[in-house]
Design an enzyme around this catalytic site. Sequence first.
Site, PDB file in Angstrom:
ATOM      1  N   CYS A 227       0.421  -1.207  -0.080  1.00 28.73           N
ATOM      2  CA  CYS A 227      -0.105  -0.443   0.097  1.00 28.73           C
ATOM      3  C   CYS A 227       1.300   1.720   0.190  1.00 28.73           C
ATOM      4  O   CYS A 227       0.625   2.653  -0.458  1.00 28.73           O
ATOM      5  CB  CYS A 227      -1.173  -0.007   0.963  1.00 28.73           C
ATOM      6  SG  CYS A 227      -0.849  -0.783   2.552  1.00 28.73           S
TER       7      CYS A 227
ATOM      8  N   HIS B 138      18.822   1.064  -2.786  1.00 24.28           N
ATOM      9  CA  HIS B 138      17.298   1.004  -2.618  1.00 24.28           C
ATOM     10  C   HIS B 138      16.796  -0.290  -2.038  1.00 24.28           C
ATOM     11  O   HIS B 138      16.174  -0.300  -0.729  1.00 24.28           O
ATOM     12  CB  HIS B 138      17.088   1.941  -3.507  1.00 24.28           C
ATOM     13  CG  HIS B 138      15.066   2.058  -3.998  1.00 24.28           C
ATOM     14  ND1 HIS B 138      14.640   3.144  -3.223  1.00 24.28           N
ATOM     15  CD2 HIS B 138      14.291   1.167  -3.900  1.00 24.28           C
ATOM     16  CE1 HIS B 138      13.534   3.662  -2.903  1.00 24.28           C
ATOM     17  NE2 HIS B 138      12.608   2.285  -3.419  1.00 24.28           N
TER      18      HIS B 138
END
Lengths: 271, 424
Positions: free
Chosen positions: B50, B99
């Site tokens: 989400c 990342h």
Amino acid sequence: MDVTFFYTALGVYLISAVGYVASILTRRVWVAKLSTWIMGAAFGVHFISFAFRYLATGHNPVVSIYDTLSLLAWILSGVYLVLQLKTKTRVLGAFVAPVTFLLMIAASYRMAGPVAIPPILRGGLVPFHVILSVTGEALFVLASLAGAMYLMQDHLIKNKKVTSFTRFLPSLKELDRINHICLLWGFPLLTLGVLAGSVWARTAWGSHWQWDPKQIWTVLVWLIYAVLLHQRLAIGWKGHKAALYSILAFLVLMVSFCIEAFFFETVHNFI
Amino acid sequence: MNIILIGMNHKTAPLEIRERLSLSCREEADALSEIIRISQIDEALYLATCNRVEVLAKTAAAETAVDRLKGFIYRQGNLSAEELEQCLYIYTDRDAVRHLFRVTSSLDSLVMGEPQILGQVKDAFRQAVEKNTTGVILNKILHHAFRTAKRVRTETDIAENAVSVSYAAVELAKKIFGDLKGKTILLVGAGEMSELAARHLVNQGVDRILVANRSYARALNMAEVFKGTAVDFAQLGEKLQEADIVISSTGAPHFVITADMVATALRRRKNRLLFLIDIAVPRDIEPQAGEIDNVYLYNIDNLQEIVDENLKARKLAARRAEAIIEEEVLKYEQWRSTLEVVPTIVSLREKFAAIAERELRKSEGWMQNLSNEDKQHIEIIIHSIINKITHEPIAGLKDESQNGGAKPYVAAVRRLFRLDADDT
């Protein structure tokens, strides 16, 4: 030989104390585990020291107050190691190990080789008297250390100062339990130790009771612990009050312990 | 070979856009198959939660692959090119790996240190493995990311302390009672936060729940939800005696639990420890109750302060975590650089082996007269000579690749030994 082993044990206790403190600072469990093993090693070396003394003299190796301190250190670490197995509260070691080391330093103040034993200590009851009383006292040391940790933790939680130290200390329940167990076992042991002593006093000095300062203080200590245990078991003293009281009781015990060495003339001082 | 990572998260994209993307992706569960169909992409991983959408891919043509991936996301989210450009970040190679490591270690999360993201990345990886969209390189990178996340978790305090009010309450309860098994909790009043805290406590082993409410019907309802017992509000004083943890959150304008009630209860319960949590505003529990021995009283502000402190501690831990990430990225780079020379080493070995094979076959004629044992000896000698000769150059290539300067050597070796020619 016994003196060499004594100093070796003293050194190893120091290493384990440093290890325990380091484990708190670095918060690494393996450091604490290692320190436990080191303490076990110190316990073993210390035992060898007593054994050599016994073999050299052929009698009870605990004669002077300094020997008694050394014995207290030995039993304290032994009792802690057993407790450690049962409760898994390693943090307690960070308090016990330094205390053990300090006891050893105090004991080393006049640690000499074997000495001639006074005739009065040649009785069969004397080792029982010494070992039972000292084990009882060692348990009281642990009870008061757990009590001290309890008061710290209680203070932190009560005043909403939840720090990393709070997380490191065991839960209040666990500390209270350790305090309880130590009192529960310490009291009967001290009682038996005192009884053995008084029986031997009658044989040696002709009477159970000499109105000696050491005896008076010891009975006082015994009474204080009796009251504490009664309050815990019957009235339901728990937590804060019990912890505080067990520390106060221990301070009185300390006075009683030091009496024969430093303050009063007492028949209990043999060397 | 390039590693690219393209994606958006809660920092770069507003909720509406993330929503559109994760929704469309959920409907069309085959996003991964579509990505791997892009011909420039050899290996791919697709992560959608989400708070983020990320695509990690291995490609031989980075620029084209990025363009086509952008096109894919653009279609998926039904976004305009402008909207998309604003939200997207694109990383390549070392930055892409960094990342990924940061995401997996929960340094990039909305609540830093939250534990779910690691599981989500693992799920995404499992899907990719099932669909067979990853290969040697991405497998290696993902496993490295999991290892890094574990290091961050164990070597820093990033996930250590509670960062929500209800978890802070659970942690305190554990510091008071140790084990929560067999403890009793009393819920006074209802409320989202008290229900949440109660749920956490139940997960930790609390097995008896008492529910008190001004409306008995409401109490019955809640008791049913938690498989607990509803109690009469008038009996509150008596029930304090049975409870170990009390969570109060009524809307009452006055104190519901007074210090006197607590003192009486404590006497009756033989001073067993009592943990009072007051999350009502205005407060439900008289503050003086917290001064009684063996009673620990926390209100909503106290809990919030703990959470704030813990958040600060997490930020501090994050700095240490970033250092760990850098270390691991460096390790990845080292591995990656040796990867450059591996194909050359393999072709070099193959070439020499082929030469030996050919020469041996040529000599088959006169070797007929030799015993099998002698033939074997000759083969052994030839192979060991080859190994001795190639040992130094191969070790040299590996060394150079560790230092990052392998390229000219690789080129030289390929050219000198004609490894790219077809005539071998």
